[in-house]
Structures are given as C-alpha cells and as structure tokens.
Design an enzyme around this catalytic site. Structure first.
Site, PDB file in Angstrom:
ATOM      1  N   CYS A   1     -37.376 -14.090 -29.189  1.00  0.00           N
ATOM      2  CA  CYS A   1     -36.478 -13.506 -28.197  1.00  0.00           C
ATOM      3  C   CYS A   1     -37.085 -12.220 -27.624  1.00  0.00           C
ATOM      4  CB  CYS A   1     -35.097 -13.290 -28.805  1.00  0.00           C
ATOM      5  SG  CYS A   1     -33.789 -13.070 -27.568  1.00  0.00           S
TER       6      CYS A   1
ATOM      7  N   HIS B   1     -33.916 -18.720 -30.690  1.00  0.00           N
ATOM      8  CA  HIS B   1     -33.867 -18.290 -32.093  1.00  0.00           C
ATOM      9  C   HIS B   1     -34.007 -19.504 -33.013  1.00  0.00           C
ATOM     10  CE1 HIS B   1     -32.602 -14.023 -31.632  1.00  0.00           C
ATOM     11  NE2 HIS B   1     -32.149 -14.467 -30.471  1.00  0.00           N
TER      12      HIS B   1
ATOM     13  N   GLU C   1     -34.687 -19.659 -36.046  1.00  0.00           N
ATOM     14  CA  GLU C   1     -34.191 -19.434 -37.404  1.00  0.00           C
ATOM     15  C   GLU C   1     -32.805 -20.000 -37.623  1.00  0.00           C
ATOM     16  OE1 GLU C   1     -33.364 -15.421 -35.225  1.00  0.00           O
ATOM     17  OE2 GLU C   1     -34.772 -17.096 -35.133  1.00  0.00           O
TER      18      GLU C   1
END
Length: 534
Positions: free
Chosen positions: A386, A509, A511
């Site tokens: 990001c 993102h 994750e």
C-alpha cells in the site's frame, strides 16, 4: 430448518486476555468435529467502526472482502477457520445507535419513548440472529471487560437470548485471569470470583470458565473456582500461555474445551481431526533456519497495529520451514534528514529482507523512503504494501529517473505528484477510500505471476491514493515494471524492479487473505527470497 446454537465469549478482570483467540479456537474445534460455524464480534465502543481509530490505541483495521473496516479479531477468525468474514460480523455501539437514531427520525418507533431496553437490546439481538439460518453454531465475542459500563447493553441482550432459547441452544464461556503473585509465590483466584460476580449481577452465569495464567493451575485451585463460581470442575479449563497462537486449537482440544461445549448441548462427539494444526505447530517448533525481516513503520511500538502482517510473515515462514525474526524499526526518528537516513541504515544492516507496510499521513515517510533506497541499492529482498509501494515509486522517481520535486498529493503540493487521489469511479464505500476486494490482472513472465501461478487475482484494498498512470511509461523505461493493473485498467496495482533478486510493491493488502494452512503466495515467495540470502 436447522436452528443455530449460540456460544457467547466474555472476558473479565483485565482486557487483552485473548477472547478473540478463544472464539477462533472454539470455532476451529467445532469445525474439526464436523460442524459449521460463524464468528462475530460485538464491540462496545461508540465509534461506528475502527476505520478512523489510531492503530496504537486499537490495533490494525482488518478489511473484509465486502469492504468493511473491522476489529482485528475478525482477522483471527478468518485465519483460524478459513471462513471469510463480512460486514455483518462486526457491530459496535456506534453502529447500533446510528441505526437506532435513523429509525427514530424515520418514525419507525411511532412516537414511543426510545430506550436502551427494549430498543437498543433488540437491535443488538437482530444483529446476532441475522444470517444464522442453516448454521450449526454462531460464536459471538463480546469486546471489552465485564463490568465496563459500555458493555452493559450487550450483556443484557445475551441475557435475554439465553432466557428465551435456554441451555439447549446457548452456552456462555468466560475468559478470566488467574494472576500469579511472585511475593506470595501463588496463584490468586479472587479476581476470577469477582469477575464471575460481575457477570451474575448482569443476570448471567458462565457454563465454562477459561483461566488464563502464566503458571500451571492445580486441580485444587480449579476445584476452588468451580465451587465458588457454580461451575462443574471439568468446565474450569486452564488457558496457559503458549509460544505461538497456532498452538491454541491443539492445546484446547487436549484440555477438553470442544468436548465440554458439545456435552453441554448433548451432541455426539466424533473424534476431531487436527492433523493440519499438528503439522503447523511441528513446523513452527522445528525450523531449519532463521531469517530477519525488518519492518519499517510508524506504529512499531505496538505490534498489534500490524497483526495480520506479522501472521502472514509467519505463514510464509511455515511454508518455507524457517523461523522469522522481526526487526521493528520506527521510521519516525526525531532528527534531521541526513542523520535520520543514517540511523535507519544502521538498523537495517543485519536484515535478510525489508518490508514497508501501509499507513496514512506523512509522519515517518522519509525514514521509510531511506529504507527502500537501502533495499534497492543493496539487492536486499523488499516488499512494499500500500503506502510502502507508493513510497517505493517515489524513491525510484527521485533517485533513478531523477525527477525533481516528486512526492504524493497526500503529503504536499509538488511539481511531480506521482501519487494522486483515486477517482471516485466505481467506489461505493468509504467516500474516496478504495475498500474491499478488487480484481487485478498480472503481467505474464513477471515475479508476481511466478508467485501467484496465475495472472488474474482478487485482493483486498484500503487506500485513497494511487500511482498516476501518466508516469507508467517513465517508470517502466527505467526498470520499474508495472506488473499488476486493476480490472478496470484505472489503477496500477503492483510494481517490481528488474535486475533485483526480489523487489515488489503492491497497492493492496495481501496479508488479509493469508492463512496458516493456506499462506499467501507473495509472503511465501518473499520469505523464500529472504532465506536465499543466507
């Protein structure tokens, strides 16, 4: 139609005992027994959601597939159960009152006096019951600590549900602290007794008590808690500290938590299958080597601000049979720029890989850019997420393309605003914020394509700014390839550096979609690159 059974998880004595991990572990055990589950979080704070809250106060903001900004515990729920959370799985007092006041202004209450009981509690109950058709179990974690004034409407709502549905469909699990006093060299059960008394004042009686403690709880102490808190001895279950959270499903299975929940409901108890969790725990306990990943961020004093990121790194490590040591570096050094750069570089010296995560605001930006420059010029594996990707583009434009006065519109007015505010086109949530899952097309023969083994992906986003497409040709001509483009062609989603072992930045993102039993391919590839530097 099948009627769902409800499991409510509360906490007492102090906060941060791990209610979210308990709810996640219970969900995992019930899945292992063959049941379908859904986990929800009821947060007592008055914010509508945690989207505008400082991560140092509340931890990371977890983004769901459908674009909701939620509590970080929903990340635990997804990682443990593999079930994607939605906007319907997190409610706050702020959301409840927002809905209440909209209904009141609309005239839905027909001039009645609007009160906490029944109007607020009815809305809470409607949230709990919404979309539960066909499920075996719905697990609801109540945020905060029993006794907090903010949590009283939620406790009253679950008291009403317990009374209406009865024990055959409701169970209450209470997580409490049994502290160890070093001076007395003994565990103290009195805080747990007071915690249960607070629950009793709210009209609730726990069926299972989980006792968090740094020392082993003896049978005599468990018996004392059982006798004084009106809970059967097998339902006073120890919850000791563990080295890593993924040991919890196996530990709680050994302690009989899943068995006791099913016995409460008089359900058959097929032997649970936890083979995958055993494999994960074994891999974590027996790594072949250790790699150091430096995370350069602005909230490093509070690791919960990067909870999903840390777990995704662990998932990549499990896949590569290594251990990740995280070197936290605060990018907000209070010094002049040249000294700041030197301090950052000194802290990066023993890094096998460098990661710059997302964030908002200009505080700490130059420190992050220094770290990116260090990784680029020294061929150290680098991952920008990001804002981390945007800063990698700025660093490249400054130091390779040699553009003057280049920065992001988010931080200043400059000659070359290479990062600009995203268009509102096709954005329905969060105003100018791009939230939730978006498709991305990956360039064939790129490192991104190698990692994903695919050229069409979907990832979750949380950002307002994007790379200006007008600079795409200059970036690629100088060696920074735009290897990911949004499905509508409007946004650059990923960049990677030619002639570098591993240098990737992504606007999304990744994750948020990583799981211990299904690690995200970018983190697997990143950790592999880090291990290859040893």
């Amino acid at each position: 139609m099948k009627e769902a059974k409800f499991i409510f998880v509360t906490g007492g004595v102090v906060s941060s005992l791990g209610k979210g991990l308990v709810a996640s572990s219970v969900g995992t055990l019930l899945q292992a027994h063959g049941f379908g589950v859904r986990i929800r979080k009821l947060d007592p704070y008055l914010n509508i959601d945690p989207g505008t809250m400082n991560p140092i106060q509340h931890g990371e903001v977890f983004v769901t597939e459908d674009g909701a900004e939620t509590d970080l515990d929903l990340g635990h729920y997804e990682r443990f159960t593999g079930i994607k959370a939605t906007k319907d799985d997190n409610v706050t007092t702020g959301k409840v009152y927002h809905e209440l006041l909209k209904k009141e202004r609309h005239g839905d209450y027909l001039g009645k006096t609007v009160q906490v009981i029944p109007h607020v509690t009815d809305l809470i109950k409607s949230f709990i019951f919404n979309g539960t058709e066909g499920l075996d179990f719905v697990i609801c974690e109540i945020g905060g600590t029993v006794g907090d004034i903010e949590s009283q409407p939620f406790l009253e709502a679950i008291r009403q549900i317990s009374y209406k549905l009865g024990k055959q469909r409701v169970i209450l699990i209470h997580l409490t602290l049994v502290p160890y006093l070093t001076a007395a060299q003994e565990l103290k059960t009195k805080p747990t007794q007071h915690s249960i008394r607070e629950l009793n004042f709210a009209g609730l009686q726990p069926d299972i008590i989980l006792c968090r403690s740094e020392k082993e709880i003896s049978d005599n102490q468990r018996r004392k808690i059982a006798n004084l808190c009106n809970v059967s001895l097998p339902n006073v279950i120890p919850a000791p500290d563990v080295s890593h959270i993924y040991e919890l499903p196996v530990l709680y299975n050994q302690c009989g938590l899943g068995t006791q929940v099913l016995e409460h409901f008089n359900l058959n108890k097929p032997k649970p299958s936890l083979t995958e969790w055993d494999r994960i725990v074994h891999s974590m306990r027996h790594p072949t080597q250790e790699v150091t990943v430096s995370i350069v961020g602005k909230y490093t004093e509070f690791p919960d601000a990067y909870k999903s990121l840390v777990e995704a790194l662990n998932h990549g490590a499990i896949s590569n049979k290594v251990k990740v040591k995280i070197n936290w570096i605060n990018s907000r050094e209070k010094s002049e720029e040249p000294i700041n750069k030197k301090l950052i570089e000194e802290k990066l010296q023993n890094s096998h890989a460098i990661l710059v995560p997302g964030g908002f605001g200009d505080d700490g930006v130059e420190g992050k850019i220094s770290a990116i420059s260090y990784a680029r010029t020294r061929n150290i594996p680098f991952f920008g997420i990001c804002l981390g990707m945007q800063l990698a583009v700025i660093e490249f434009a400054r130091n390779v393309i040699k553009l003057e006065d280049v920065h992001s519109e988010e931080f200043c007015t400059c000659k070359h605003p290479i990062i600009k505010l995203a268009s509102n086109k096709n954005i329905d949530l969060g105003g100018t914020m791009r939230l939730g899952a978006y498709k991305c097309n990956i360039s064939p023969n790129s490192k991104m394509a190698d990692a994903y083994s695919d050229i069409t992906i979907s990832e979750r986003h949380r950002h307002r700014y994007v790379i200006d497409l007008d600079y795409k040709d200059d970036l690629e001509k100088n060696g920074l390839i735009c290897s990911g483009i949004s499905g509508d062609g409007a946004c650059i989603e990923a960049v990677e550096l030619e002639n570098h072992p591993w240098f990737i930045g992504v606007q999304f993102h990744p994750e948020f979609q990583s799981r211990p039993f299904s690690p995200h391919p970018l983190f697997v590839s990143f950790i592999k690159a880090a291990a290859n530097t040893i």
